[in-house]
Design an enzyme around this catalytic site. Structure first.
Site, PDB file in Angstrom:
ATOM      1  N   CYS A  51     -60.362  24.684  58.530  1.00 47.21           N
ATOM      2  CA  CYS A  51     -61.690  24.844  58.188  1.00 47.21           C
ATOM      3  C   CYS A  51     -62.149  23.154  58.381  1.00 47.21           C
ATOM      4  CB  CYS A  51     -61.935  25.178  56.640  1.00 47.21           C
ATOM      5  SG  CYS A  51     -61.311  24.352  55.333  1.00 47.21           S
ATOM      6  N   ARG A  85     -49.542  17.551  55.349  1.00 46.83           N
ATOM      7  CA  ARG A  85     -49.812  17.207  56.646  1.00 46.83           C
ATOM      8  C   ARG A  85     -49.029  15.963  56.955  1.00 46.83           C
ATOM      9  NH1 ARG A  85     -54.134  13.767  58.248  1.00 46.83           N
ATOM     10  NH2 ARG A  85     -54.418  13.907  60.552  1.00 46.83           N
TER      11      ARG A  85
HETATM   12 FE1  CFM Z   1     -56.292  14.729  66.206  1.00 48.29          FE
HETATM   13 FE2  CFM Z   1     -56.568  16.663  64.583  1.00 48.29          FE
HETATM   14 FE3  CFM Z   1     -54.363  14.952  64.664  1.00 48.29          FE
HETATM   15 FE4  CFM Z   1     -54.482  16.590  66.569  1.00 48.29          FE
HETATM   16 FE5  CFM Z   1     -53.305  18.471  65.017  1.00 48.29          FE
HETATM   17 FE6  CFM Z   1     -55.108  18.404  63.074  1.00 48.29          FE
HETATM   18 FE7  CFM Z   1     -52.980  16.622  62.940  1.00 48.29          FE
HETATM   19 MO1  CFM Z   1     -52.703  19.300  62.631  1.00 48.29          MO
HETATM   20  S1  CFM Z   1     -56.609  16.937  66.759  1.00 48.29           S
HETATM   21  S2  CFM Z   1     -53.955  14.546  66.729  1.00 48.29           S
HETATM   22  S3  CFM Z   1     -53.325  18.184  67.215  1.00 48.29           S
HETATM   23  S4  CFM Z   1     -56.471  14.604  64.202  1.00 48.29           S
HETATM   24  S5  CFM Z   1     -54.342  20.023  64.430  1.00 48.29           S
HETATM   25  S6  CFM Z   1     -57.200  17.992  63.197  1.00 48.29           S
HETATM   26  S7  CFM Z   1     -53.892  17.921  61.508  1.00 48.29           S
HETATM   27  S8  CFM Z   1     -51.513  17.813  63.991  1.00 48.29           S
HETATM   28  S9  CFM Z   1     -52.736  14.681  63.286  1.00 48.29           S
HETATM   29  C1  HCA Z   2     -55.223  21.498  59.103  1.00 46.78           C
HETATM   30  C2  HCA Z   2     -53.895  20.639  59.264  1.00 46.78           C
HETATM   31  C3  HCA Z   2     -52.785  20.965  60.093  1.00 46.78           C
HETATM   32  C4  HCA Z   2     -52.253  22.325  59.721  1.00 46.78           C
HETATM   33  C5  HCA Z   2     -50.875  22.538  60.496  1.00 46.78           C
HETATM   34  C6  HCA Z   2     -50.610  23.928  60.775  1.00 46.78           C
HETATM   35  C7  HCA Z   2     -51.829  19.853  59.888  1.00 46.78           C
HETATM   36  O1  HCA Z   2     -55.749  21.537  60.248  1.00 46.78           O
HETATM   37  O2  HCA Z   2     -55.654  21.681  58.007  1.00 46.78           O
HETATM   38  O3  HCA Z   2     -51.298  24.752  60.934  1.00 46.78           O
HETATM   39  O4  HCA Z   2     -49.479  23.859  61.013  1.00 46.78           O
HETATM   40  O5  HCA Z   2     -51.469  19.453  60.719  1.00 46.78           O
HETATM   41  O6  HCA Z   2     -51.289  19.589  58.797  1.00 46.78           O
HETATM   42  O7  HCA Z   2     -53.351  20.710  61.170  1.00 46.78           O
END
Ligand code: CFM
Ligand code: HCA
Length: 533
Positions: A51, A85
């Site tokens: 979200c 995270r």
């Molecule tokens: Fe960018 Fe993200 Fe991230 Fe990402 Fe992600 Fe994420 Fe993440 Mo989870 S787009 S790189 S691929 S900031 S989904 S919102 S939290 S891993 S560090």
């Molecule tokens: C988020 C955080 C997340 C969730 C990871 C997942 C992360 O979008 O709220 O679904 O395994 O990287 O911790 O993307």
């Protein structure tokens, strides 16, 4: 590949099929096809998206180490985001680090009925008295917007009373269609209220200063990236926002170049800093040996200093010579295997090079919440139609700051460099995918199952919601968000960590046990209704 896609679509009712068709494509030539992205998920579909609050507080604001981040809402929203995270952080000399805490107003039914403003004001007071932080953030969750608590006013009053910045983010979970809306809200406030508020002396000659944008120090990635950058001789002013302090961000407009790792989550700030302060940005990729080396070469080329270019080459050879034997060993174990990558808004692209370095082709990739520019490249931005969901998120405009604007390099040279370097440019995921591969936006669990059964990859880069359904199908699945508690994966040393984990994961015998033995051969025999079984 077209057959697999047809199979996915076949099961849908006509309206759903029409919608999903726009989000699924087979790359069958070098042309970049148009993809549907950043639109609402169809209700009932099991999506992996999160979200708006997750994108604002969890992703962009949460990693700032010396701020107290208060979540205004029921306790679940805060508890779910507590440390999951894996954005790591350390206090700098004499500084503070509150990352291991979860601060929440823990709203109850009575707060929903009578309003939660007072509880929030009290939470800020307690945070100041107990922790004395440099600054505080307040992030709103869904009920706050529904009942109309004025968190902006509470924050302003608190700022006056305690004399520290209190940043309120109206990032209710339901705003926008995914985490992406939260990134935008967070970017806007950092730009309006934080960046540009502390000036430091201009870098001296031969001092090369950088910001790293869109890097959140998941699993320690930023530490590994900065280790290499420091070894070459760069000074990192701010990382946004992994392992950063409030004041780093306030000073970031003083650097010479913005490096953009995750384009999706931070391109707004990169663009606005350029307009307001004259600092260009460059798309980088720190994942994989070749991407890392190209990135380092590009940064050195931007500064154009001969010594810097030489040092860059020396560091690249030194780092590669330390890992190449081990990488070759894992390549032998993984060569010829295939991979699927379905991650947020950038990693499904960033990891393809590294997988290629251990001999693995990515045959399917997609983003949870990437926009068309993350797939097709920034050139499509003027063609993107803004729908009501996107218009709901404030679009701020900034102007040149006459006092603080500083041209980093002459305009002509910048224009020349743009021809060879990814300055203010991102080409997107599809460009780098081979032909006869599949690209899917907002991939759901049903589609994942069809794709995995039909194409049987050896590796699936997933998140927490899809990992175990994939592993139950006997396929190794790695959480590419949290690295399954491993890492770092960035840079050279990170590449070996990833290669080691992947080789071990693929070759574990566990996957053959996911078929229960009684499905392979009968374990008891007897008669059912008089018939021998
Ligand atoms: Fe960018 Fe993200 Fe991230 Fe990402 Fe992600 Fe994420 Fe993440 Mo989870 S787009 S790189 S691929 S900031 S989904 S919102 S939290 S891993 S560090
Ligand atoms: C988020 C955080 C997340 C969730 C990871 C997942 C992360 O979008 O709220 O679904 O395994 O990287 O911790 O993307």
């Amino acid at each position: 590949m077209n057959k697999v896609v047809d199979k996915m679509l076949d099961a849908y009712p006509a309206k759903v099929m029409k919608n999903r068709k726009e989000h699924i494509l087979v790359k069958d030539s070098d042309d970049i096809p148009k993809i549907g992205a950043n639109t609402r998920t169809i209700p009932g579909i099991i999506t992996n998206r999160g979200c708006c609050y997750a994108g604002c507080k969890g992703v962009v604001i949460g990693p700032i180490v010396d701020m107290v981040h208060i979540v205004h809402g029921p306790v679940g929203c805060s508890y779910y985001a507590w440390g999951t995270r894996r954005n790591k952080g350390k206090a700098k000399d004499g500084g503070k680090n509150f990352l291991s805490y979860a601060f929440t107003t823990d709203m109850q039914e009575s707060d929903i009925v009578f309003g939660g403003d007072k509880k929030l004001a009290q939470a800020i007071k307690e945070a100041v008295e107990t922790f004395n932080p440099k600054a505080i953030s307040v992030s709103a969750t869904c009920p706050v917007g529904l009942i109309g608590d004025d968190i902006q006013k509470v924050a302003k009053d608190a700022e006056k009373e305690y004399g520290i910045p209190v940043l309120a983010f109206s990032c209710e979970g339901y705003k926008g269609v995914s985490q992406s809306a939260g990134h935008h809200i967070a970017n806007n406030k950092l730009m309006k209220d934080v960046i540009g508020t502390i000036d430091i002396p201009k870098p001296k000659e031969k001092e090369f200063t950088l910001n790293i944008l869109g890097e959140y120090n998941i699993g320690g990635d930023e530490w590994e990236i900065s280790r290499v950058l420091n070894k070459i001789g760069y000074k990192v002013v701010a990382c946004m926002t992994g392992n950063s302090e409030y004041e780093d961000i306030a000073k970031s407009h003083n650097a010479d170049l913005n490096l953009v790792q995750c384009h999706r989550s931070i391109n707004y700030i990169a663009e606005m800093i350029e307009i307001k302060y004259g600092m260009p940005w460059m798309k980088v990729n720190f994942i994989g040996m070749e991407n890392m080396s190209n990135t380092l070469r590009n940064i050195a080329k931007y500064f154009g200093d001969e010594d810097l270019i030489k040092r860059t080459e020396a560091v690249i050879s030194e780092e590669i010579s330390e890992i190449e034997d081990e990488m070759a060993y894992y390549k032998e174990m993984c060569e010829g295997k295939t991979a699927m990558l379905y991650v947020g808004g950038s990693r499904a692209h960033h990891y393809q090079g590294l997988l290629g370095e251990i001999g693995m082709d990515t045959i399917l990739a997609g983003y949870e919440f990437g926009h068309r520019d993350d797939y097709e490249g920034r050139d499509v931005i003027p063609d993107i139609k803004l729908d009501a969901d996107t218009r709901n998120i404030e679009e701020i405009t900034v102007e040149k700051d006459e006092q603080k604007y500083r041209l980093r390099i002459p305009v002509n040279r910048l224009e020349e460099l743009k021809k060879e370097l990814p300055l203010n440019q991102y080409k997107g995921l599809i460009t780098d995918m081979k032909t006869n591969t599949v690209v899917i936006d907002d991939l759901n669990h049903y589609e994942t199952e069809i794709a995995v059964k039909a194409l049987k990859p050896s590796f699936f880069g997933s998140g927490i919601k899809d990992k175990y359904m994939i592993q139950k199908m006997g396929i190794y699945s790695k959480q590419m968000h949290s690295y399954d508690y491993s890492g770092p994966y960035a840079g050279y040393k990170g590449a070996v960590n990833f290669a080691r984990d992947t080789a071990a994961g693929i070759h574990t015998p566990a996957w053959s046990y996911t078929i229960p033995p009684w499905k392979k051969e009968p374990m008891i025999t007897g008669k059912v209704e008089g018939v021998e079984k």
